[in-house]
Design a protein around this motif. Sequence first.
Motif, PDB file in Angstrom:
ATOM      1  N   TYR A 153       0.841  -1.207   0.000  1.00 47.42           N
ATOM      2  CA  TYR A 153       0.000   0.000   0.000  1.00 47.42           C
ATOM      3  C   TYR A 153       0.873   1.253   0.000  1.00 47.42           C
ATOM      4  O   TYR A 153       0.622   2.197  -0.747  1.00 47.42           O
ATOM      5  N   GLN A 154       1.912   1.240   0.815  1.00 53.70           N
ATOM      6  CA  GLN A 154       2.815   2.391   0.855  1.00 53.70           C
ATOM      7  C   GLN A 154       3.563   2.535  -0.460  1.00 53.70           C
ATOM      8  O   GLN A 154       3.759   3.652  -0.961  1.00 53.70           O
ATOM      9  N   ARG A 157       1.243   4.114  -3.001  1.00 50.94           N
ATOM     10  CA  ARG A 157       1.064   5.545  -2.728  1.00 50.94           C
ATOM     11  C   ARG A 157       2.310   6.350  -3.116  1.00 50.94           C
ATOM     12  O   ARG A 157       2.202   7.519  -3.519  1.00 50.94           O
ATOM     13  N   PRO A 166      -6.678   3.423  -2.991  1.00 48.34           N
ATOM     14  CA  PRO A 166      -7.709   3.591  -1.966  1.00 48.34           C
ATOM     15  C   PRO A 166      -7.305   4.669  -0.966  1.00 48.34           C
ATOM     16  O   PRO A 166      -6.114   4.850  -0.666  1.00 48.34           O
ATOM     17  N   SER A 167      -8.294   5.384  -0.464  1.00 49.23           N
ATOM     18  CA  SER A 167      -8.019   6.548   0.374  1.00 49.23           C
ATOM     19  C   SER A 167      -7.372   6.206   1.706  1.00 49.23           C
ATOM     20  O   SER A 167      -6.729   7.053   2.323  1.00 49.23           O
ATOM     21  N   SER A 168      -7.535   4.970   2.149  1.00 46.82           N
ATOM     22  CA  SER A 168      -6.959   4.583   3.442  1.00 46.82           C
ATOM     23  C   SER A 168      -6.490   3.140   3.398  1.00 46.82           C
ATOM     24  O   SER A 168      -6.962   2.343   2.579  1.00 46.82           O
ATOM     25  N   LEU A 169      -5.564   2.811   4.290  1.00 48.78           N
ATOM     26  CA  LEU A 169      -5.089   1.434   4.405  1.00 48.78           C
ATOM     27  C   LEU A 169      -6.234   0.504   4.783  1.00 48.78           C
ATOM     28  O   LEU A 169      -6.317  -0.627   4.287  1.00 48.78           O
ATOM     29  N   LYS A 170      -7.127   0.976   5.639  1.00 49.66           N
ATOM     30  CA  LYS A 170      -8.269   0.165   6.072  1.00 49.66           C
ATOM     31  C   LYS A 170      -9.116  -0.256   4.874  1.00 49.66           C
ATOM     32  O   LYS A 170      -9.525  -1.418   4.754  1.00 49.66           O
ATOM     33  N   THR A 171      -9.389   0.684   3.975  1.00 46.38           N
ATOM     34  CA  THR A 171     -10.171   0.380   2.768  1.00 46.38           C
ATOM     35  C   THR A 171      -9.421  -0.586   1.861  1.00 46.38           C
ATOM     36  O   THR A 171     -10.006  -1.507   1.287  1.00 46.38           O
TER      37      THR A 171
END
Length: 255
Positions: A153-154, A157, A166-171
């Motif tokens: 994810y990082q 980004r 996705p707007s957040s890691l959770k999503t």
Amino acid sequence: MPGLQRGLSIFALFDNETPSLSLSEIARRLKLSRSTVFRLLYTLEQFGYLAKTRNTGEFSLAANVLSLGFNFLCQLPITQIAQPVLKTLAEQAQAAAHLVILDRHETGHVARVTPVAPLVSNLQIGTRRPVHAVASGRMLLAHKPEEELIGLYQLIRDNSSPIAPPSSLKTFLATATADRNRGYAYSRTAFEPGLMSCASAVLNHVGEAVAAITVVGPKEHMDAELGEKVIATLVCKAASMLSVQLGYQVAKPGR
């Protein structure tokens, strides 16, 4: 007939319609004496290539025969193994079938088969896409452990892409979990207007996603003529078939 040739001849007697055979039947089919066949069967059983059923006394192929085939397949590029699977899928779906792998934060198309159809996707071997933005990439992410997904994810980004992550890691993690539980991803392609794609992961002998099989075709064909359920079934079946050829063992119900 040399011993090795006789042993291989025994293996060739077994198939889907004849999963087990008695000593007498093997001797009859090979036109060998029962004593000769007994010695061959005993040796093959001792080395784990044949198994004897306790109730019937019949013999069947055992796990070590599979290991011979698996060792052979391990020497072949996955693209070579995948070609017949992709060909069948492309013909069934009447859409282009692709084999896709993960390369850091991107996917790469490494094999492609197209059907004889008026409209097919022109995605070529070598095409690269942001992993989070395509169905095949989502399925490759879906089978990664959480700690690896956090790192990916990082990485996504940190690398610019026309499709925002996705707007957040959770999503991001929730999407991976949902895709894994569903078994496939079906979505409109972000880079080729008017096309839809459906993908499922290809797993190796330890359950790691080493590739994804995806079908890409016009929205009218994928949605109206086939429908998500039909195309997903075809794609999942193809991915499962290739996974088994790579040594993956599908869990049986109740296990």
